[in-house]
Design a protein around this motif. Structure first.
Motif, PDB file in Angstrom:
ATOM      1  N   PRO A   1      -6.168  -6.445   3.940  1.00 54.35           N
ATOM      2  CA  PRO A   1      -5.476  -5.160   4.070  1.00 54.35           C
ATOM      3  C   PRO A   1      -5.500  -4.385   2.758  1.00 54.35           C
ATOM      4  O   PRO A   1      -5.889  -4.913   1.705  1.00 54.35           O
ATOM      5  CB  PRO A   1      -4.047  -5.576   4.432  1.00 54.35           C
TER       6      PRO A   1
ATOM      7  N   GLU B   1       1.901  -6.528   1.531  1.00 52.90           N
ATOM      8  CA  GLU B   1       1.220  -5.302   1.954  1.00 52.90           C
ATOM      9  C   GLU B   1       1.885  -4.653   3.172  1.00 52.90           C
ATOM     10  O   GLU B   1       1.646  -3.482   3.467  1.00 52.90           O
ATOM     11  CB  GLU B   1      -0.252  -5.590   2.265  1.00 52.90           C
ATOM     12  N   ASN B   2       2.713  -5.409   3.886  1.00 48.92           N
ATOM     13  CA  ASN B   2       3.414  -4.864   5.057  1.00 48.92           C
ATOM     14  C   ASN B   2       4.870  -4.528   4.779  1.00 48.92           C
ATOM     15  O   ASN B   2       5.529  -3.880   5.599  1.00 48.92           O
ATOM     16  CB  ASN B   2       3.365  -5.870   6.214  1.00 48.92           C
TER      17      ASN B   2
ATOM     18  N   ALA C   1      -1.671   1.782   0.973  1.00 47.30           N
ATOM     19  CA  ALA C   1      -1.275   1.777   2.383  1.00 47.30           C
ATOM     20  C   ALA C   1      -0.132   2.755   2.628  1.00 47.30           C
ATOM     21  O   ALA C   1      -0.116   3.489   3.628  1.00 47.30           O
ATOM     22  CB  ALA C   1      -0.868   0.366   2.802  1.00 47.30           C
TER      23      ALA C   1
ATOM     24  N   GLN D   1      -2.722  -1.550   8.755  1.00 49.22           N
ATOM     25  CA  GLN D   1      -3.007  -2.713   7.911  1.00 49.22           C
ATOM     26  C   GLN D   1      -3.687  -3.823   8.711  1.00 49.22           C
ATOM     27  O   GLN D   1      -4.620  -4.475   8.219  1.00 49.22           O
ATOM     28  CB  GLN D   1      -1.708  -3.227   7.285  1.00 49.22           C
TER      29      GLN D   1
ATOM     30  N   GLY E   1       1.657   2.215   9.597  1.00 48.93           N
ATOM     31  CA  GLY E   1       1.385   1.286   8.509  1.00 48.93           C
ATOM     32  C   GLY E   1       1.043  -0.108   8.997  1.00 48.93           C
ATOM     33  O   GLY E   1       0.045  -0.710   8.563  1.00 48.93           O
TER      34      GLY E   1
END
Length: 209
Positions: free
Chosen positions: A94, A7-8, A100, A84, A80
């Motif tokens: 997140p 997600e990052n 995102a 998150q 971002g």
């Protein structure tokens, strides 16, 4: 939450691209890319109507495109990662990477447009002293970063007749010679984006002023 979690990852990649741009600028390669590709303008959006409105809305044209892109990557990546982490703290998890990215992008574009205004105000405008690259031939330059060898140019600083500094890539005209940081060279010819210089001592250089 790991920075390298899925997600990052889009935001880590964006910041990695920012680091690459910074490296290109430090080594002087970024200047060559901008000159070769004319990245300081976005000709396709300079026309009137929708294109002009979009250009103004995004802040394009206020700063060189590479600077605009670097600023966007910084804002996008920062929003971002912080977003998150904040969402994970509040909701326990997140957002999915796609959502995102969409959210961070929607926030980053207007913020980057706002950032372009003060950046454009403090940055020198090259178009006011635009010159032909050949006008820099027969002018003194100072090697700024690296050692120039045949086939391996180094970044140099040269002052045009307007007093404007330009950063160019220089190789020694004599293939057996090396030009080191701090050396004064006379630019004697140009091939594409690369200049060729002769090392000598100039009491009139004064590039630091």
């Amino acid at each position: 939450m790991s920075l390298l979690a899925a997600e990052n990852l889009p935001f880590v990649i964006a910041l990695g691209c920012l680091a690459l741009i910074a490296l290109l600028q430090v080594t002087g390669i970024g200047d060559v890319i901008e000159d070769a590709g004319d990245f300081d303008t976005v000709d396709g959006l300079d026309a009137g109507g929708f294109g002009a409105a979009l250009t103004a809305l995004l802040g394009l044209g206020r700063v060189p495109l590479m600077i605009w892109t670097a600023s966007l990557l910084l804002i996008f990546g920062t929003i971002g990662l912080i977003g998150q982490a904040w969402i994970a703290d509040i909701f326990g998890a997140p957002l999915a990477p796609l959502w995102a990215m969409l959210g961070a992008g929607a926030a980053a574009l207007p913020l980057n447009s706002l950032a372009a205004r003060p950046l454009g105000a403090i940055m020198p405008r090259d178009e006011t002293t635009a010159i032909d690259l050949d006008d820099l031939i027969r002018r003194d330059a100072e090697i700024q970063i690296g050692t120039a060898r045949a086939g391996s140019p180094a970044r140099a600083r040269v002052i045009d007749h307007h007093g404007q500094a330009h950063f160019v890539m220089v190789e020694p005209s004599d293939t057996d010679q090396e030009l080191r940081t701090g050396d004064t060279v006379l630019l004697v010819r140009r091939e594409g984006q690369t200049f060729y210089g002769v090392h000598y001592q100039s009491p009139l250089l004064g590039l630091g002023t």
